[in-house]
Design a protein around this motif. Structure first.
Motif, PDB file in Angstrom:
ATOM      1  N   LYS A   1       0.869  -1.203   0.000  1.00 34.61           N
ATOM      2  CA  LYS A   1       0.000   0.000   0.000  1.00 34.61           C
ATOM      3  C   LYS A   1       0.893   1.235   0.000  1.00 34.61           C
ATOM      4  N   TYR A   2       1.199   1.741  -1.202  1.00 33.48           N
ATOM      5  CA  TYR A   2       2.194   2.812  -1.297  1.00 33.48           C
ATOM      6  C   TYR A   2       1.846   3.881  -2.333  1.00 33.48           C
ATOM      7  N   LYS A   3       0.825   3.669  -3.139  1.00 35.54           N
ATOM      8  CA  LYS A   3       0.555   4.594  -4.245  1.00 35.54           C
ATOM      9  C   LYS A   3      -0.100   5.889  -3.763  1.00 35.54           C
ATOM     10  N   ILE A   4       0.066   6.935  -4.558  1.00 31.96           N
ATOM     11  CA  ILE A   4      -0.494   8.256  -4.244  1.00 31.96           C
ATOM     12  C   ILE A   4      -1.378   8.709  -5.406  1.00 31.96           C
ATOM     13  N   VAL A   5      -2.576   9.191  -5.085  1.00 29.48           N
ATOM     14  CA  VAL A   5      -3.502   9.721  -6.095  1.00 29.48           C
ATOM     15  C   VAL A   5      -3.449  11.244  -6.096  1.00 29.48           C
ATOM     16  N   ILE A   6      -3.286  11.832  -7.295  1.00 34.05           N
ATOM     17  CA  ILE A   6      -3.401  13.286  -7.463  1.00 34.05           C
ATOM     18  C   ILE A   6      -4.300  13.556  -8.673  1.00 34.05           C
ATOM     19  N   GLU A   7      -4.755  14.829  -8.846  1.00 37.19           N
ATOM     20  CA  GLU A   7      -5.461  15.156 -10.089  1.00 37.19           C
ATOM     21  C   GLU A   7      -4.435  15.171 -11.212  1.00 37.19           C
ATOM     22  N   SER A   8      -4.886  14.816 -12.417  1.00 36.06           N
ATOM     23  CA  SER A   8      -3.960  14.774 -13.559  1.00 36.06           C
ATOM     24  C   SER A   8      -3.393  16.157 -13.834  1.00 36.06           C
ATOM     25  N   ASP A   9      -4.195  17.201 -13.571  1.00 38.82           N
ATOM     26  CA  ASP A   9      -3.707  18.565 -13.769  1.00 38.82           C
ATOM     27  C   ASP A   9      -3.479  19.244 -12.430  1.00 38.82           C
ATOM     28  N   ALA A  10      -2.821  18.528 -11.528  1.00 40.29           N
ATOM     29  CA  ALA A  10      -2.459  19.119 -10.230  1.00 40.29           C
ATOM     30  C   ALA A  10      -1.427  20.219 -10.447  1.00 40.29           C
ATOM     31  N   PHE A  11      -1.351  21.137  -9.498  1.00 45.41           N
ATOM     32  CA  PHE A  11      -0.323  22.169  -9.591  1.00 45.41           C
ATOM     33  C   PHE A  11       1.046  21.481  -9.641  1.00 45.41           C
ATOM     34  N   PRO A  12       1.952  21.910 -10.544  1.00 41.12           N
ATOM     35  CA  PRO A  12       3.216  21.180 -10.717  1.00 41.12           C
ATOM     36  C   PRO A  12       3.974  20.916  -9.423  1.00 41.12           C
ATOM     37  N   SER A  13       3.969  21.890  -8.489  1.00 42.56           N
ATOM     38  CA  SER A  13       4.714  21.700  -7.245  1.00 42.56           C
ATOM     39  C   SER A  13       4.203  20.487  -6.469  1.00 42.56           C
ATOM     40  N   ASP A  14       2.884  20.267  -6.486  1.00 43.41           N
ATOM     41  CA  ASP A  14       2.315  19.091  -5.806  1.00 43.41           C
ATOM     42  C   ASP A  14       2.802  17.803  -6.456  1.00 43.41           C
TER      43      ASP A  14
ATOM     44  N   GLU B   1      -3.878  -0.670  -2.768  1.00 48.32           N
ATOM     45  CA  GLU B   1      -2.494  -0.273  -3.078  1.00 48.32           C
ATOM     46  C   GLU B   1      -2.248   1.223  -2.827  1.00 48.32           C
ATOM     47  N   ILE B   2      -3.326   1.960  -2.485  1.00 48.52           N
ATOM     48  CA  ILE B   2      -3.210   3.418  -2.334  1.00 48.52           C
ATOM     49  C   ILE B   2      -3.018   3.789  -0.862  1.00 48.52           C
ATOM     50  N   ALA B   3      -1.957   4.574  -0.594  1.00 49.14           N
ATOM     51  CA  ALA B   3      -1.691   5.020   0.773  1.00 49.14           C
ATOM     52  C   ALA B   3      -2.232   6.429   1.020  1.00 49.14           C
ATOM     53  N   LEU B   4      -2.275   7.258  -0.043  1.00 47.07           N
ATOM     54  CA  LEU B   4      -2.587   8.676   0.139  1.00 47.07           C
ATOM     55  C   LEU B   4      -3.315   9.252  -1.071  1.00 47.07           C
ATOM     56  N   LEU B   5      -4.322  10.072  -0.797  1.00 44.15           N
ATOM     57  CA  LEU B   5      -4.907  10.951  -1.808  1.00 44.15           C
ATOM     58  C   LEU B   5      -4.452  12.362  -1.464  1.00 44.15           C
ATOM     59  N   LEU B   6      -3.783  13.041  -2.397  1.00 44.16           N
ATOM     60  CA  LEU B   6      -3.398  14.444  -2.198  1.00 44.16           C
ATOM     61  C   LEU B   6      -4.004  15.251  -3.342  1.00 44.16           C
TER      62      LEU B   6
ATOM     63  N   ILE C   1     -14.392   8.840   0.354  1.00 42.98           N
ATOM     64  CA  ILE C   1     -13.903   7.884  -0.650  1.00 42.98           C
ATOM     65  C   ILE C   1     -12.545   7.329  -0.219  1.00 42.98           C
ATOM     66  N   GLY C   2     -11.624   8.212   0.184  1.00 41.90           N
ATOM     67  CA  GLY C   2     -10.294   7.766   0.599  1.00 41.90           C
ATOM     68  C   GLY C   2     -10.341   6.887   1.831  1.00 41.90           C
ATOM     69  N   HIS C   3     -11.122   7.318   2.830  1.00 37.56           N
ATOM     70  CA  HIS C   3     -11.164   6.580   4.092  1.00 37.56           C
ATOM     71  C   HIS C   3     -11.869   5.233   3.954  1.00 37.56           C
ATOM     72  N   SER C   4     -12.706   5.083   2.919  1.00 36.07           N
ATOM     73  CA  SER C   4     -13.398   3.792   2.725  1.00 36.07           C
ATOM     74  C   SER C   4     -12.407   2.669   2.463  1.00 36.07           C
ATOM     75  N   LYS C   5     -11.193   3.029   2.008  1.00 39.63           N
ATOM     76  CA  LYS C   5     -10.163   2.007   1.758  1.00 39.63           C
ATOM     77  C   LYS C   5      -8.914   2.275   2.610  1.00 39.63           C
TER      78      LYS C   5
ATOM     79  N   CYS D   1      -7.186   4.907   3.177  1.00 42.58           N
ATOM     80  CA  CYS D   1      -6.166   5.795   2.616  1.00 42.58           C
ATOM     81  C   CYS D   1      -6.196   7.102   3.400  1.00 42.58           C
ATOM     82  N   MET D   2      -5.044   7.715   3.578  1.00 44.92           N
ATOM     83  CA  MET D   2      -4.991   9.054   4.149  1.00 44.92           C
ATOM     84  C   MET D   2      -5.421  10.060   3.083  1.00 44.92           C
ATOM     85  N   VAL D   3      -6.013  11.185   3.527  1.00 48.20           N
ATOM     86  CA  VAL D   3      -6.507  12.185   2.582  1.00 48.20           C
ATOM     87  C   VAL D   3      -5.968  13.564   2.967  1.00 48.20           C
TER      88      VAL D   3
END
Length: 419
Positions: free
Chosen positions: A123-136, A182-187, A207-211, A213-215
């Motif tokens: 459980k190590y993957k991270i979810v971001i928006e596809s057009d997240a701010f580049p710094s994120d 497999e997801i650890a974090l949604l940012l 949605i994140g907490h249902s599995k 995942c930290m949010v």
């Protein structure tokens, strides 16, 4: 019903109970002494006139007291960050315990990920928006690498559907439902920097907490713009800057939120310094580390007072006006802006920000067909300050603190002429 006339815009300004605020800001001027039409509060907010007085107070106390200013200054420097906490907490909808002003945005996100991104081999993957701010994006990729994972393989992107610009919450639901083990974090960016879409934070947390995942939420484009109600949303953490809608000056400090449910967990891994050590024994230099509860427990260093003075100047204004009144004006202002843009008879531009006021803040993103940045340059030549985001968007933010209905009307009239 809106009207596309100067008289109508000026009448709206007369009826606006917050119109007096404009006089409390420095509005940049052109060579002839006319106010710029300034629509980039989403990038750098204008300077409140009282900011100089607030900073001067600290300069005077530094001159008069030297080191004793930590205790003898009009606003003693030792507890200075505490003067900001309650007002900042109101703006983001949090309890004072959950909030602290410190560092800058990406630094705070990294410090929070030290605590809330705890990957395992599975459980190590991270979810971001596809057009997240580049710094994120850079921040989470570096976290993946730091923990020994492949930065591309470990990153999951929540994308708009084919042919669409906006994110659909059901798609995030599907990603987490299928890959949550497999997801650890949604940012996620609470308000997307490119489209201006304001996402449903409570739903994202659920949605994140249902599995398990930290949010976490990046509120750079949200703080001082929308009312995120962070505590009620249930997200684990959030971070934001203060130089956009919070008008605290270029590169000023950021803020962070850690939900109350984590406030007293001293076992959370974190980086430490003397400023997140128990303030009662902080200056007894021989004590073992004793972490403070709540948001303060993520501080490391003593705060830069001159930056905090600028933040205090702005927060005092926000506290007098209140987010509810600002949001009310913001919805009217962007509503009028949207109406005027849609009245233009052209297929060269379209607004990609949601038309539902509850799904956006101050910003409207105008997509330009066959974009080559020339339209943006022409606006700038006409003293209309917007900003351009590749590949094809002009971002415009009529900010309720200092923009007027007349600003919006004049901007669109010039835009119409240029088109």
């Amino acid at each position: 019903m809106h009207k596309a006339t100067l008289d109508y815009a000026q009448q709206q300004d007369k009826e606006d109970k917050l119109s007096y605020l404009r006089e409390q800001f420095h509005i940049p001027k052109d060579k002839e002494g006319n106010d710029w039409l300034y629509f980039t509060g989403n990038s750098l907010g204008l300077q409140p006139k009282q900011t100089q007085k607030y900073i001067q107070q600290e300069l005077d106390d530094w001159a008069n007291y030297g080191v004793e200013g930590h205790f003898e200054a009009k606003n003693p420097w030792m507890p200075y960050h505490e003067f900001l906490t309650e007002k900042m907490a109101k703006i983001v909808g949090a309890k004072p315990l959950e909030v602290v002003v410190m560092n800058t945005l990406t630094t705070n996100l990294h410090l929070l990920m030290v605590s809330f991104y705890q990957p395992t081999k599975k459980k190590y993957k991270i979810v971001i928006e596809s057009d997240a701010f580049p710094s994120d994006r850079y921040a989470v990729q570096s976290q993946l690498k730091f923990h020994g994972f492949d930065a591309d393989e470990g990153l999951i992107e929540w994308k708009p559907r084919e042919g669409e610009e906006l994110l659909n919450i059901e798609d995030l639901e599907q990603i987490v439902s299928e890959q949550g083990d497999e997801i650890a974090l949604l940012l996620i960016g609470g308000v997307n920097y490119y489209t201006g879409q304001y996402l449903d934070l409570k739903r994202i947390a659920e949605i994140g907490h249902s599995k398990d995942c930290m949010v976490g939420i990046d509120l750079a484009h949200g703080a001082g713009n929308i009312s995120p109600e962070l505590h009620d949303s249930g997200v684990d953490f959030a971070a934001w800057c203060t130089y956009k809608y919070l008008n605290s000056g270029p590169g000023s400090l950021g803020g962070l939120f850690v939900h109350e449910k984590h406030a007293h967990n001293k076992e959370l891994p974190r980086f430490s310094g003397w400023w997140n050590h128990n303030k009662e024994t902080r200056f007894n230099m021989r004590q073992p580390f004793d972490v403070m509860a709540g948001g303060e427990g993520w501080q490391l260093s003593n705060p830069p007072i001159l930056s905090m003075a600028a933040i205090k100047a702005s927060l005092d204004m926000f506290d007098k006006v209140g987010m509810e009144a600002l949001r009310g004006k913001s919805e009217k202002l962007t509503g009028y802006f949207e109406f005027l843009i849609n009245e233009i008879d052209t297929d060269r531009i379209k607004i990609i920000t949601p038309s539902n006021p509850k799904e956006r803040g101050c910003q409207l993103s105008i997509q330009v067909k066959n974009a080559d940045k020339s339209l943006h340059h022409k606006l700038t030549e006409n003293n209309i300050i917007t900003d351009w985001r590749e590949p094809d968007v002009i971002r415009c933010a009529p900010v309720p603190m200092y923009n007027s209905f007349e600003d919006v009307f004049r901007m669109v009239e010039i835009l119409k002429g240029l088109l």
